[in-house]
Design a protein around this motif. Sequence first.
Motif, PDB file in Angstrom:
ATOM      1  N   LEU B  53      -3.526  -2.920  -3.990  1.00 28.54           N
ATOM      2  CA  LEU B  53      -2.285  -2.674  -3.783  1.00 28.54           C
ATOM      3  C   LEU B  53      -1.607  -2.348  -5.281  1.00 28.54           C
ATOM      4  CD1 LEU B  53       0.612  -2.847  -2.521  1.00 28.54           C
ATOM      5  CD2 LEU B  53       0.436  -5.327  -2.427  1.00 28.54           C
ATOM      6  N   SER B  54      -2.157  -3.211  -6.336  1.00 24.91           N
ATOM      7  CA  SER B  54      -1.422  -3.109  -7.628  1.00 24.91           C
ATOM      8  C   SER B  54      -1.908  -1.500  -8.324  1.00 24.91           C
ATOM      9  CB  SER B  54      -1.984  -4.060  -8.534  1.00 24.91           C
ATOM     10  OG  SER B  54      -1.636  -5.339  -8.241  1.00 24.91           O
ATOM     11  N   TRP B  55      -3.164  -1.328  -7.824  1.00 26.86           N
ATOM     12  CA  TRP B  55      -3.345   0.258  -8.334  1.00 26.86           C
ATOM     13  C   TRP B  55      -2.678   1.191  -7.817  1.00 26.86           C
ATOM     14  CZ3 TRP B  55      -5.402   4.428  -5.709  1.00 26.86           C
ATOM     15  CH2 TRP B  55      -5.969   5.358  -6.294  1.00 26.86           C
ATOM     16  N   ARG B  56      -2.343   1.085  -6.589  1.00 24.73           N
ATOM     17  CA  ARG B  56      -1.659   1.938  -5.709  1.00 24.73           C
ATOM     18  C   ARG B  56       0.036   2.027  -6.226  1.00 24.73           C
ATOM     19  NH1 ARG B  56       1.686   2.161  -1.120  1.00 24.73           N
ATOM     20  NH2 ARG B  56       1.348   0.056  -0.371  1.00 24.73           N
ATOM     21  N   LEU B  57       0.611   0.892  -6.300  1.00 24.33           N
ATOM     22  CA  LEU B  57       1.835   0.752  -6.854  1.00 24.33           C
ATOM     23  C   LEU B  57       1.921   1.394  -8.394  1.00 24.33           C
ATOM     24  CD1 LEU B  57       4.601  -0.763  -6.673  1.00 24.33           C
ATOM     25  CD2 LEU B  57       3.869  -2.226  -8.453  1.00 24.33           C
ATOM     26  N   ALA B  58       0.874   1.460  -9.438  1.00 22.88           N
ATOM     27  CA  ALA B  58       0.880   1.772 -10.331  1.00 22.88           C
ATOM     28  C   ALA B  58       0.817   3.170 -10.470  1.00 22.88           C
ATOM     29  CB  ALA B  58      -0.358   1.337 -11.437  1.00 22.88           C
ATOM     30  N   GLU B  60       1.882   5.191  -7.925  1.00 23.85           N
ATOM     31  CA  GLU B  60       3.373   5.751  -7.690  1.00 23.85           C
ATOM     32  C   GLU B  60       4.284   5.723  -8.629  1.00 23.85           C
ATOM     33  OE1 GLU B  60       3.798   7.577  -4.947  1.00 23.85           O
ATOM     34  OE2 GLU B  60       1.782   7.051  -4.271  1.00 23.85           O
ATOM     35  N   ALA B  61       3.981   4.757  -9.571  1.00 22.42           N
ATOM     36  CA  ALA B  61       5.050   4.374 -10.646  1.00 22.42           C
ATOM     37  C   ALA B  61       4.736   5.566 -11.889  1.00 22.42           C
ATOM     38  CB  ALA B  61       5.064   3.050 -11.176  1.00 22.42           C
ATOM     39  N   ASN B  63       2.287   5.142 -13.692  1.00 23.72           N
ATOM     40  CA  ASN B  63       1.508   4.362 -14.912  1.00 23.72           C
ATOM     41  C   ASN B  63       0.090   4.694 -15.154  1.00 23.72           C
ATOM     42  OD1 ASN B  63       3.690   2.792 -15.622  1.00 23.72           O
ATOM     43  ND2 ASN B  63       3.646   1.425 -13.859  1.00 23.72           N
TER      44      ASN B  63
END
Lengths: 265, 265
Positions: B53-58, B60-61, B63
């Motif tokens: 989830l952290s990876w996916r968020l990063a 999409e942002a 990062n």
Amino acid sequence: MFKKMLHQIRGLLLSSISFAVSPKLVTYARNPPNSSTLEVGDSEGNGYDSHCLSWRLAVEANNVRGWRTVPARCQQYVERYMTGGQYERDTELVVDEILSYVDRIVLPGDGMDAWVLDVDDTCISNVTYYKGKRYGCDPFEGAGFRAWAGKGECPAIPGVLRLYKKLIGCGFKVILITGRDKERLGQVTILNLHDQGFSGYQQLIMRTPEHKGQNAVAYKSNVRRQIVEGGYRIRGNVGDQWSDLQGEHVGDRTFKIPNPMYYVS
Amino acid sequence: MFKKMLHQIRGLLLSSISFAVSPKLVTYARNPPNSSTLEVGDSEGNGYDSHCLSWRLAVEANNVRGWRTVPARCQQYVERYMTGGQYERDTELVVDEILSYVDRIVLPGDGMDAWVLDVDDTCISNVTYYKGKRYGCDPFEGAGFRAWAGKGECPAIPGVLRLYKKLIGCGFKVILITGRDKERLGQVTILNLHDQGFSGYQQLIMRTPEHKGQNAVAYKSNVRRQIVEGGYRIRGNVGDQWSDLQGEHVGDRTFKIPNPMYYVS
């Protein structure tokens, strides 16, 4: 045998009770196992949080802009996100990504490689303050925030402190840029940063009357222009707001630290 | 009464079985309720997914950039994300945000208000193809993708089709820009889009030999420059890749559709 059966039944009852007191059961209660909502829950979290997860993702991807408050239905979600471990994980992953980028930079050694960091909710955390604002469900209120910031008690965000120390160690000129007002919060901010381990930076740039009326993008762009005109190369730029990372002279690469509590235009 | 008690016990047994076959139990099995991982799971999803989830968020942002494949440990996570409902929810929330922006635009009525849409995994979906590439854990492979695209069977992404129809209805000149090769995939792409309800657009722009060697940002920037030089105002721009939304003439506002399966530079 009957005793054994009773024991097994007791075991099942107890395991049912342990489910009953688990927060997960709330999900089941609201979303029966066969509902499509639960499927979402299965992959991404409690079913009733899936909308707030979508909202948070859209905030981080800069799809949702200009919001004044966290949606009321997401208060509990944002609280758990900020305090339950996932915020730290998300931040640590971004910091790891920044560090792997930093490791690929070859510094020419002329001392003109700069790195820009935002302060609030990038270097130091205001989560304690925002707890009292229902994690962003209540609108921003300047006087209250200044009273909080005036205490000088914002704790370091561990991942970003780790990054900061690496940058200083590598020889980057770290420049902190904050929207905080220099006159009212200058001294306490310097002390707060120092207490939390942020020492050795090149400069802390704060808002002065000359920046009056500028929004964050304009203010930070102007400041960065001066940095670049001073001969520095901005190799990286890290902030919790998209307004830290947009406009002019944003730097060779930008990184967004998560923040679902407030939006700064 | 004994019968009633037996009935209650049977009910408890059945509910235990339903827990036992629920995917949630896998979480409990891997993460005992007292572990800190489960706390993360409680707020954001199955504990063992919190890194992904952290990876996916990063992603999409923006990062995490330039990644060639989905991390191997996230294959199951991405599969569940893409097929379990959360991808649709995330996309629908972005579309709702776009529509609320569209509703605030006042068209001057001169027919020069354009809207740019990407095609692959913006208008039409390649999830079926990526299923065979382990949801992005296997690297991109041009011939295989062209064979898939050549079938003309990409389904519409419902939320974006909804947006598309609204844009056409409002009088925007919708311009589709795709990295697909015109010579090899021109005809089938036109048919695929038409079959899926994407008709009435102003133009479908595809790669031709003149764009050879340009990365996505350069190619799409060049195309958008021509659009703007043609007198159009690009009021909005939607894509699943950050390279759709960066560079020159990106439009008044950009929107990122989620895509954790692949990255296009």
